[in-house]
Structure formats: structure tokens, C-alpha cells
Design an enzyme around this catalytic site. Structure first.
Site, short mmCIF file in Angstrom:
data_model
loop_
_atom_site.label_atom_id
_atom_site.label_comp_id
_atom_site.label_asym_id
_atom_site.label_seq_id
_atom_site.Cartn_x
_atom_site.Cartn_y
_atom_site.Cartn_z
N SER B 147 37.78 39.64 41.06
CA SER B 147 36.72 40.22 40.16
C SER B 147 35.30 40.74 41.25
O SER B 147 35.60 41.49 42.15
CB SER B 147 36.05 39.14 39.17
OG SER B 147 35.16 39.91 38.33
N ASP B 223 42.82 41.49 30.28
CA ASP B 223 41.52 41.24 30.73
C ASP B 223 40.33 41.67 29.87
O ASP B 223 40.42 42.93 29.74
CB ASP B 223 41.47 41.67 32.03
CG ASP B 223 40.30 41.01 32.76
OD1 ASP B 223 39.14 41.26 32.48
OD2 ASP B 223 40.38 40.83 34.22
N HIS B 256 41.43 37.22 32.70
CA HIS B 256 40.67 37.24 33.84
C HIS B 256 40.49 35.77 34.51
O HIS B 256 39.71 35.61 35.47
CB HIS B 256 39.23 37.82 33.30
CG HIS B 256 38.54 38.41 34.46
ND1 HIS B 256 38.71 39.46 35.18
CD2 HIS B 256 37.25 37.84 34.98
CE1 HIS B 256 37.92 39.57 36.15
NE2 HIS B 256 36.77 38.75 36.16
#
EC number: 3.1.2.12
Lengths: 277, 277
Positions: B147, B223, B256
Site C-alpha cells: 500500500s 480491495d 487489502h
């Protein structure tokens, strides 16, 4: 049953669920990993019982079981370690008693007996719930655990040799009724008559005639609880000449943490899968 | 350098360390896993940069990298994501800004520039410290992250193609200067002149001529940040006809979380090990 979370992992699904338990008279939370193979057919189920201070989440986050469980086609169920909630008796200053320290027994002494009935929860209520909601083959069950949960796994296997085909433990407390670490909790949960403690003590169960084919036990030599709490050699002694197989592996430098557990997790999952095939 | 913890794991050692950083002007914490092979010879080093809200601990506990890193002989370093401490500026109500959200850049705007100098910390100060204290082969370095940390890894690799032999990312934010998710933080850290933002944006760096041989990117299709924050297809577009290889793998049902990261961790470690051999 409520779904608290579900996350895709290693081709399968890691879920966390809650339900109102009649055994413990409170809401209980547990985790279930379902491998991809369960889409095709019912899979064997492996029960992991956690140690003191843990919830379902510790092994779910740090146990590193999903990769191999997915590969081997094992459903892994991770219950909590005690009843929970504001009206559940607790000793806030003692991590070896009360919440997080249910010792997988049915308490008989007040106030503990109102909720601390983890033995019935783990051996009756939760299996029924899991059997109803997941694609499990209940004819193929194994059980394992860590520390207090190793104690739980070994005692439950010894008392249900027909139900479980495999049992293993990471750093189990094998004789909780005589360890400084756990005897005070046993006295509060079960009263002062030590005869009642023996059904929740792996060594005493074997002395009293309980049998299970074989156990795998991994133990770190740098475990800070080895001498005053765990003492796996006592189980080796108790099992001698009983026909019970004990594979006790002592590991230099390993401690009591999930760094130790995760290191040997694959070995345990393979041990169970071979016996659940 | 202070030792905060050391635990044996997979034949190697997972440690957590703290030191006074001159780059960020505060005490910083980081984790290092040393594989068993480092007893024999210096090992390649792999830098893992974490995402928003994380510390060094999230990947250490949930990333499941130790088994494969031990097998492949990789040292894995996991830094924190921002400066820390009571005198470090923060926005308590915004998880995309301040502590836990350093974006691996050197802030130029007050008050952020007093401590938020993660780019210098990660690319200069921490490598020198790690090189001094661990048995690393600094001629063999790879970098990856998740991320915000995927953004960090990709931008740092693009700016140091001679230092890093490999780069990969889990769900990276590839164009932070134009995402709703991150642009407000960039403005506070770097000021309103968007030209200054481009050096910390993987897509902009490529547009401006930066090159790196190839990237592995894994991305979950479930996600929740895919559309408004991550947008990995923008990097695929930016890299087109540049000679940069982009292996972008989109995965049905993955989100995620670290359940996603741990699932594909082995693939990433092997990707790096092949290029660091």
C-alpha cells in the site's frame, strides 16, 4: 451465528464468528479457516486450543497455519479460551485465572460455575455448531493447542479417543493440577478436593487408565515456563509402559511465543493430516 | 542501538531494535529477521515498507515471511512508517496524515519537516545502521512493501536502480500525488507546488524518465481502496513502451489485509531471491 469477518486467504476463507453459548452462558467468538478443498468435499477438522491470555485471534494472526492447512485440506477451528463479558467473574490482577484462563474445564465452584464451562463448550456445543455450519467431516477430527491449550487438547483427546484420530501440542502444561502455575486456578474452579482435578490433568488421566495412541509434543528449551509450569517430561514418564506413543522434541533457543509455534506449525499440520487421511 | 526483543524463529532470529535517528530527529524502531544462513556468510537484504497506520510490528506478526526467508537465506528489514514520539506533529483524526503515514518522503513544510524525513531515514540512515550491525551483503538488496509502503518501495527503487536488484509490491498506491487518498497529505508535507510531489509518485517518476528493470505487483480485486487510492493500472500505463517490465496480477476475492499479503508473500520472496542470487 453472526459473521464478524471473512477474509480470503491462501485460496480459502478465514472467518470469525460469534454466537450465544448455552454452555458458557455468554456470547462466544471463534475463528474458522476453510481450505479451498471444502468447496469439493467435506474436510477433516482440526481444533486448536490457545494458551493463557489468548483469544481466538492470537493464533489466527500469528500461527501461520493457513498455507499448509489449505494445501492439506484441513478445516482449522480456533475457539476462545474462556467465557467473556461484563457479567463474567474475573480476577483482573491474575492472568492465570478468570478471563483468558478457562483451562478447558467445567468449573463447579461459585461464582466460576456460572460461565466457566469450557469443557462442555469445546467438546459438545461448539462441535455441534461447527458441524451444522461448515463442510466438515466429523469422522476425521484432530486436536492440538499451545500451553494451557496443549493441556486442553491432550486431556480432551485422552477422554475422547474414539472421536479424535490425532493430537499434538506446543509447550503443553501436562500436569496442571500439580504446577505452581495452574494449581491455584484449579482450586478456585474445582474446589479443594484434588480428586476432582485429575480429569483435567493429562498425567493423572493416564495414571487413571486413559489412553490415546500417540502424541507429538514440541517444546522450546528457552521457554520461561518450562520448569515451573510445563514440564513435558512428566507426561513422558506417565506414558511409559502404557502403550501411548510420545514424540517429545526439545528445541534449543526457542521460547514460549508464537515465533516458536509458527516455526513448527507445518510439522503439526502434517502430523494431523497423515492421521486424518 | 537498543535490542527490544529477540526471538528464535525458523532457525533464525526475529529481532526488534530501537535507535536515535538523526534523519527523523526521534527514536525509531525497526524489525530485522536474520536467516540461519547468515551464520555462514553475509546474506542479501530485503526491505519491507509497511502501509498506512502500521508500525514495524504488523508485517512481523502477520506477514508470514520468516519460513521462506529462512529457506532462501534473506535478511528482512521492516522499518516503521513515520517518526514517533510526543513532540512529533500529528493529526489525530486523520489516519492518512501524520504518525503512521510518513509516505516515505522528506517533508519540506512546517511543522512536518522537523521529523517527517522518512525518505532520508529509509535510504540513508537505516541502511548504514543495518550494514554496521547485521551480516548483510549490501551489493544484493531488494525492496518491497504494501500500500503506502508499495509506493515507497517503487519510488525508492526507481530512484536507486543501481542499489536495488529487485522490487515488488502488494496493493501499492502507484500515483499518490493524484489520489484522493493521499494528495491532501502530499500538500501538507510538500507544499502546494505539485512539481515537488512528482519525485514521490511512481507514475510521475516514470513519466519523468526514471527506470527500473521490472516490478511484480499483486492486487486483490476485493480491495476497498482499489479505485480511489491504489489504481495499479495507472502504473501499467505509465510503464508502457518504457522497457520497464510490469507483472500485475489481479486476484479475485482478496482484500487489502495481511490475509492477502501473507498469501502471496512466498511468491514475492522467491521473486526477490531469484534476482538477488
Amino acid at each position: 451465528m453472526k459473521v464478524l469477518s471473512q477474509n480470503q486467504a491462501f485460496g480459502g476463507m478465514q472467518g470469525v464468528y460469534a454466537h450465544d453459548s448455552s454452555a458458557t452462558n455468554c456470547q462466544m467468538t471463534f475463528a474458522v479457516f476453510v481450505p479451498p478443498k471444502a468447496v469439493e468435499e467435506p474436510c477433516p477438522v482440526l481444533w486448536y486450543l490457545s494458551g493463557l491470555t489468548c483469544t481466538h485471534a492470537n493464533v489466527m494472526e500469528k500461527g501461520e497455519y493457513r498455507r499448509m492447512a489449505a494445501e492439506l485440506g484441513l478445516i482449522v477451528v480456533c475457539p476462545d479460551t474462556s467465557p467473556r463479558g461484563d457479567d463474567v467473574a474475573d480476577v483482573l490482577t491474575n492472568w492465570q485465572m478468570g478471563k483468558g484462563a478457562g483451562f478447558y474445564l467445567d468449573a463447579t465452584e461459585k461464582p466460576w460455575s456460572d460461565h466457566y464451562r469450557m469443557y462442555t463448550y469445546i467438546t459438545e456445543e461448539l462441535p455441534a455448531l461447527v458441524g451444522e455450519h461448515f463442510r466438515v467431516d466429523m469422522s476425521r477430527q484432530g486436536i492440538f493447542g499451545h500451553s494451557m491449550g496443549g493441556h486442553g487438547a491432550m486431556t480432551i483427546a485422552l477422554k475422547h479417543p474414539d472421536r479424535f484420530k490425532s493430537c499434538s501440542a506446543f509447550a503443553p502444561i501436562v500436569a496442571p493440577s500439580t504446577a505452581d502455575w495452574s494449581a491455584p486456578a484449579f482450586e478456585k474452579y474445582l474446589g479443594s478436593d484434588k480428586a476432582a482435578w485429575r480429569q483435567y490433568d493429562a498425567c493423572a488421566l493416564v495414571e487413571d487408565g486413559a489412553r490415546f495412541p500417540e502424541f507429538l509434543i514440541d517444546q522450546g528449551k528457552a521457554d520461561q515456563f518450562l520448569e515451573n509450569g510445563l514440564r513435558p517430561w512428566l507426561f513422558e514418564e506417565a506414558a511409559k509402559d502404557t502403550g501411548i506413543g510420545v514424540t517429545l522434541r526439545m528445541h534449543e533457543r526457542y521460547d514460549h511465543s508464537y515465533y516458536f509455534i509458527s516455526t513448527f506449525m507445518d510439522d503439526h499440520l502434517k502430523w494431523h493430516a497423515e492421521r486424518l487421511a
